[in-house]
Every structure is written in C-alpha cells, then in structure tokens.
Write an enzyme that holds these catalytic residues in place. Structure first.
Site, short mmCIF file in Angstrom:
data_model
loop_
_atom_site.label_atom_id
_atom_site.label_comp_id
_atom_site.label_asym_id
_atom_site.label_seq_id
_atom_site.Cartn_x
_atom_site.Cartn_y
_atom_site.Cartn_z
N GLU A 45 -11.21 6.15 -2.68
CA GLU A 45 -11.54 6.62 -0.95
C GLU A 45 -12.36 5.91 0.43
O GLU A 45 -12.16 5.48 0.96
CB GLU A 45 -11.67 8.04 -0.95
CG GLU A 45 -10.84 8.67 -1.76
CD GLU A 45 -9.29 9.22 -0.55
OE1 GLU A 45 -8.56 7.75 -0.84
OE2 GLU A 45 -8.61 9.95 -1.04
N GLU A 75 -10.20 -3.51 -5.66
CA GLU A 75 -9.91 -3.37 -4.35
C GLU A 75 -9.60 -5.35 -3.71
O GLU A 75 -8.79 -6.01 -3.23
CB GLU A 75 -10.43 -3.09 -3.76
CG GLU A 75 -11.08 -1.11 -4.06
CD GLU A 75 -9.59 -0.54 -3.67
OE1 GLU A 75 -9.57 -1.07 -2.48
OE2 GLU A 75 -9.09 0.60 -3.80
N ASP A 135 0.67 -1.35 0.41
CA ASP A 135 0.30 0.05 -0.25
C ASP A 135 0.39 1.17 -0.44
O ASP A 135 0.43 2.14 -0.65
CB ASP A 135 -0.89 0.36 0.98
CG ASP A 135 -2.16 1.00 1.22
OD1 ASP A 135 -3.27 0.97 -0.23
OD2 ASP A 135 -2.27 1.39 1.61
N GLU A 159 -0.11 11.22 5.07
CA GLU A 159 0.33 9.36 4.88
C GLU A 159 0.76 9.00 4.45
O GLU A 159 1.58 7.50 5.03
CB GLU A 159 -1.48 9.41 3.53
CG GLU A 159 -1.85 7.93 4.32
CD GLU A 159 -2.91 7.84 3.11
OE1 GLU A 159 -3.05 6.99 1.65
OE2 GLU A 159 -3.95 8.17 3.30
#
EC number: 3.5.1.-
Length: 221
Positions: free
Chosen positions: A140, A210, A47, A88
């Site tokens: 998101e 995803e 990620d 982040e």
C-alpha cells in the site's frame, strides 16, 4: 522526537530499492508530464488484474487480523481497506471505459504473474502475522508515496491523470497506510529474530516486485 521503528530502519538499510519503487521513472514521468499515455494504459490494464488478485489476499489478512492479532482495532483497519477496494475496482472500470482499455482482453504479463504468485504464497497459514502485515503495508505504501509525489508542489501531472494520483496520493490513504504501518510495527516489536528476518526479506521482495511492475508498464515484462 518520534521513535523510529523497525520498518524505518529497514527502509534506511534498503534505501536504494525503496527509492527505485517510490520514485520510479514511470512515476516521475507522470509528475513531470512526459508520460507516454500508452504506458499509462498498460499500467491501468495490468493493475486492474492485480487488484482482483489483491482482494483475496486482503481478505486473508482480515482473517489473520481477527485470529492472530489480539487487537480488535487491527480488524477494523483491514476491513476499511477491503471496503475501499470495492470502490477501487469500480474506479478501474470507469477509467477503462475512459481510456478504451478492455479489461477482458488484458493478459497478465510476467511481472504481474510473479506478483500474484507472491500474494498467494503470503496467504499460507505458515506465514507469520508480522510478516503478512509488513508486506501489506509495503504494498500500500509504495502507491501512496508514488502518487503523492505526483501531486506535490511543482508537478506537471497531466490533468487526465490527476484522478489516479488522487486515488492513492490523498491524505486519507496516507493515514490508512500509517495505521497499517503501526500495526506492523507493534507486531515486529515482539517478533523473534527469525520472524524479523522473514519480514525484512518480504519487505525487500515487495519493493522488487513493485519496481518490476512499473518497468512492465513502460514496456518491460
């Protein structure tokens, strides 16, 4: 009763893949405390690489919001998202140190590579603004819904993973996702049938990517 928008209709239509993306076994394993921490480390490394490819995509969304939206508030919403990405990336670096994940040695796996290519395709000037905003919201929203689930009542999320869950499962991020969704819905209201079809296809593709990303974290490719 709140008016249901186009996106909600699509979610109902594609409920199976939406649930697969937002309630994946990897996410459920975090919530019930059974997660294999090696899988979490895999997810963390992959990620981090994804976020670094996500940044230029969001930058392209910002440019399109300035040029194509007709609403100054769109730019402000997306700009807030870009600002949060800097924090982040720093969070990932701290977590990498904590979990002994050396990001410089992490190689993007197939699912990650495919997601990255998808983002690059969306950055084309040929892609219509409503399609881009639909994809942006979906990317998101999957994380928001997934990690918020890990914080709901009755969770057994390991304490060392609650930081990750709060990063995307907090109310502030939920409100941000809602703002992005409102932009997408406004754009879709006046979109042509062709653009609506493209936006729906992109939404489904995000959900598929995803699911593949979660699978990769559990040991798939």
């Amino acid at each position: 009763m709140e008016k249901r928008g186009v996106i909600d209709t699509w979610i109902d239509k594609h409920r199976s893949i939406y649930t697969a993306a937002t309630r994946h076994a990897f996410v459920v394993s975090i919530r019930d405390g059974s997660v294999d921490l090696s899988s979490f480390r895999t997810w963390l490394g992959q990620d981090y690489l994804f976020v670094r490819r996500f940044v230029p995509f969001v930058a392209s969304v910002l440019i399109r919001a300035c040029k194509d939206s007709g609403e100054s508030s769109d730019m402000e919403v997306v700009l807030g998202g870009i600002a949060s990405l800097n924090d982040e990336i720093e969070w990932f670096k701290r977590e990498g140190s904590k979990w002994d994940v050396d990001f410089s040695t992490v190689v993007p796996q197939r699912a990650n590579q495919e997601y990255g290519r998808f983002l690059e395709d969306l950055m084309s000037s040929e892609v219509k603004y409503p399609v881009i905003m639909t994809a942006f919201w979906a990317i998101e929203a999957v994380y928001q819904e997934s990690f918020a689930h890990c914080l709901e009542d009755g969770n057994k999320t390991p304490v060392e993973l609650t930081g990750a869950c709060h990063r995307w499962g907090n109310d502030g991020f939920k409100q941000y996702c809602s703002s992005v969704k409102n932009i997408a819905e406004r754009c879709l209201e006046n979109a042509s049938g062709e653009v609506l079809g493209e936006a729906e296809d992109v939404l489904v593709r995000v959900l598929e990517l995803e699911v593949a990303f979660w699978e990769m974290s559990r040991g798939g490719q």
